[in-house]
Design a protein around this motif. Structure first.
Motif, PDB file in Angstrom:
ATOM      1  N   ARG A  77       0.747  -1.236   0.052  1.00 50.68           N
ATOM      2  CA  ARG A  77       0.019   0.104  -0.181  1.00 50.68           C
ATOM      3  C   ARG A  77       0.946   1.211  -0.153  1.00 50.68           C
ATOM      4  O   ARG A  77       1.918   1.223   0.408  1.00 50.68           O
ATOM      5  N   GLU A  78       0.232   2.226  -0.498  1.00 56.66           N
ATOM      6  CA  GLU A  78       1.174   3.459  -0.604  1.00 56.66           C
ATOM      7  C   GLU A  78       1.469   4.163   0.964  1.00 56.66           C
ATOM      8  O   GLU A  78       2.546   4.626   1.165  1.00 56.66           O
ATOM      9  N   LEU A  79       0.519   3.895   1.960  1.00 53.89           N
ATOM     10  CA  LEU A  79       0.956   4.158   3.206  1.00 53.89           C
ATOM     11  C   LEU A  79       2.039   2.917   4.032  1.00 53.89           C
ATOM     12  O   LEU A  79       2.285   3.151   5.100  1.00 53.89           O
TER      13      LEU A  79
ATOM     14  N   ARG B 258     -13.341   3.567  -9.236  1.00 52.68           N
ATOM     15  CA  ARG B 258     -12.973   5.247  -9.158  1.00 52.68           C
ATOM     16  C   ARG B 258     -13.547   5.833  -7.970  1.00 52.68           C
ATOM     17  O   ARG B 258     -12.835   6.515  -7.209  1.00 52.68           O
TER      18      ARG B 258
ATOM     19  N   VAL C 136     -14.823   1.850   3.113  1.00 48.57           N
ATOM     20  CA  VAL C 136     -14.291   3.218   2.993  1.00 48.57           C
ATOM     21  C   VAL C 136     -14.721   4.041   4.140  1.00 48.57           C
ATOM     22  O   VAL C 136     -14.194   5.254   4.333  1.00 48.57           O
TER      23      VAL C 136
ATOM     24  N   GLU D 287     -11.082   4.681  -4.939  1.00 49.81           N
ATOM     25  CA  GLU D 287      -9.894   5.460  -5.234  1.00 49.81           C
ATOM     26  C   GLU D 287     -10.012   6.878  -4.725  1.00 49.81           C
ATOM     27  O   GLU D 287      -9.048   7.381  -4.065  1.00 49.81           O
ATOM     28  N   GLU D 288     -11.113   7.423  -5.066  1.00 52.36           N
ATOM     29  CA  GLU D 288     -11.383   9.028  -4.630  1.00 52.36           C
ATOM     30  C   GLU D 288     -11.386   8.765  -2.900  1.00 52.36           C
ATOM     31  O   GLU D 288     -10.956   9.811  -2.639  1.00 52.36           O
ATOM     32  N   GLN D 289     -12.176   7.848  -2.508  1.00 52.14           N
ATOM     33  CA  GLN D 289     -12.230   8.097  -1.082  1.00 52.14           C
ATOM     34  C   GLN D 289     -10.987   7.727  -0.177  1.00 52.14           C
ATOM     35  O   GLN D 289     -10.937   8.377   0.799  1.00 52.14           O
ATOM     36  N   VAL D 290      -9.968   6.677  -0.559  1.00 53.40           N
ATOM     37  CA  VAL D 290      -9.134   6.291   0.150  1.00 53.40           C
ATOM     38  C   VAL D 290      -7.510   6.423  -0.348  1.00 53.40           C
ATOM     39  O   VAL D 290      -6.677   6.638   0.087  1.00 53.40           O
ATOM     40  N   GLY D 291      -7.663   7.242  -1.714  1.00 57.13           N
ATOM     41  CA  GLY D 291      -6.396   7.793  -2.529  1.00 57.13           C
ATOM     42  C   GLY D 291      -5.611   6.503  -3.061  1.00 57.13           C
ATOM     43  O   GLY D 291      -4.602   7.091  -3.711  1.00 57.13           O
ATOM     44  N   GLU D 292      -6.061   5.615  -3.165  1.00 56.51           N
ATOM     45  CA  GLU D 292      -5.533   4.392  -4.069  1.00 56.51           C
ATOM     46  C   GLU D 292      -6.620   3.609  -4.607  1.00 56.51           C
ATOM     47  O   GLU D 292      -7.380   3.420  -3.914  1.00 56.51           O
TER      48      GLU D 292
END
Length: 378
Positions: free
Chosen positions: A76-78, A307, A143, A310-315
């Motif tokens: 994950r990005e985090l 989509r 989310v 992705e908008e809600q969590v950033g990825e």
């Protein structure tokens, strides 16, 4: 977000499996009843704590075994996440995230986000309202911790209230016994409705834009959220995202239907009776849409879900496509793959490689599944 590895022990028909799958596009080929769906089910269980196929944990434990273990390493990005889960019949689930046990199963949401698409999802348009409510709950819960909490609280109150209504109908309780439960019913139910309305308001333009591109501008798709208090022919009103307005409509309907609820012994008000309407060129796709229009609508909504999340969590979430490619024609398959290629990690299962097309197979990491064993060709 990517699932880099999966491990299964005594899960469904898998005695033991360790699978490395860091690629963006992973394809699993196998005949029916070999374990393709079970593999994708593992990721859904690790993401949400429950299966969409099994009513009880015991159904997911391999025949003859006492318990099942599943785990996944998530990029994950985090930062990396490791999820481990033990399922034991009659005991429940024990979950660890990065080695730390979770106190509540609800705390599992958010570490791994998934969007799944199966042939059953084609019922999203033409099936019962319960299927569409599940669609809302499944995505929003991943989310929104607040939504999960209010939905769980609402369902507990609803269960108690229905039990009381049955007792009142049988002459075993007084209608006055309902009063302590109704403020909670209204509060948690209204918050569920507001969040659903917000989700549809976000999802509708995303799905509309995707649908327009699939149909090359010949059709327009809109999603319409219809909470329980709207009559069938009543137009959607303003204020569905206004909590005070929803509370007032809820209480109004509650008072109006009190006698009927007591007579029937069940709740006739609340978000358990909500629905979603899909309109193509302004008409109800459930009633007037062709099979092709209905399938395009579902595909558009599934891609819009990606989509939205992705908008809600950033990825973007992980996409699970279970035996669905054979249900789509070549143009829709091509559009689907083009939308997620090199951006959304995708797991595809199919009985026949020929259902996928050579261009897709050329870009994918290919696996074969037979009797709970996974092989790579070569």
């Amino acid at each position: 977000m990517r699932v880099e590895s999966l491990s299964l022990q005594n899960f469904r028909n898998y005695e033991r499996l360790t699978l490395s799958c860091p690629d963006f596009l992973n394809v699993f080929i196998g005949q029916n009843a070999q374990g393709k769906t079970n593999l994708l089910e593992t990721m859904i269980v690790l993401a949400t704590g429950r299966s969409l196929r099994a009513a009880r944990d015991a159904e997911m434990v391999r025949w003859g075994a006492e318990e099942a273990h599943v785990s996944a390493d998530i990029a994950r990005e985090l930062g990396p996440v490791r999820i481990e889960m033990r399922l034991r019949a009659g005991v429940g689930k024990r979950v660890l995230v990065n080695g730390n046990p979770l106190r509540r199963l609800a705390d599992l949401f958010g570490y791994l986000n998934v969007v799944s698409f199966t042939p059953d999802d084609l019922q999203l348009v033409k099936g019962s309202p319960s299927y569409r409510r599940q669609f809302l709950d499944y995505e929003i819960a991943q989310v929104s911790p607040a939504y999960r909490d209010h939905l769980a609280r609402y369902n507990r109150v609803l269960k108690q209230r229905n039990s009381l209504l049955r007792a009142i109908a049988d002459g075993e309780a007084s209608p006055a016994a309902l009063e302590p439960w109704e403020p909670q019913l209204v509060e948690h139910g209204s918050r569920v409705i507001v969040k659903r309305a917000e989700m549809i308001a976000s999802l509708s333009p995303l799905a509309s834009e995707i649908h327009r591109r699939i149909t090359q501008g010949s059709e327009r798709l809109t999603l319409e959220y219809r909470p329980f208090f709207l009559a069938e022919d009543e137009p959607v009103e303003e204020g569905l995202q206004d909590l005070d307005h929803i509370r007032l409509r809820f209480v109004e309907k509650l008072h109006r239907l009190r006698r009927a609820e007591i007579q029937r012994g069940t709740s006739l008000v609340g978000p358990q009776r909500d629905d979603v309407l899909f309109k193509v060129n302004g008409v109800d796709a459930r009633i007037f849409g062709s099979q092709g229009q209905q399938r395009t609508t579902v595909l558009s909504c599934k891609l819009a879900e990606i989509r939205y999340m992705e908008e809600q969590v950033g990825e973007p979430p992980v996409l699970l496509l279970d035996d669905v490619m054979s249900e789509l024609d070549a143009s829709r398959r091509s559009f689907l793959v083009g939308e997620v290629q090199d951006r959304v990690q995708t797991f595809i299962t199919s009985a026949y490689a020929g259902d996928l097309g050579e261009s897709l197979l050329a870009r994918a990491r290919l696996f074969h599944i037979r009797q709970g064993q996974v092989y790579t060709p070569g």
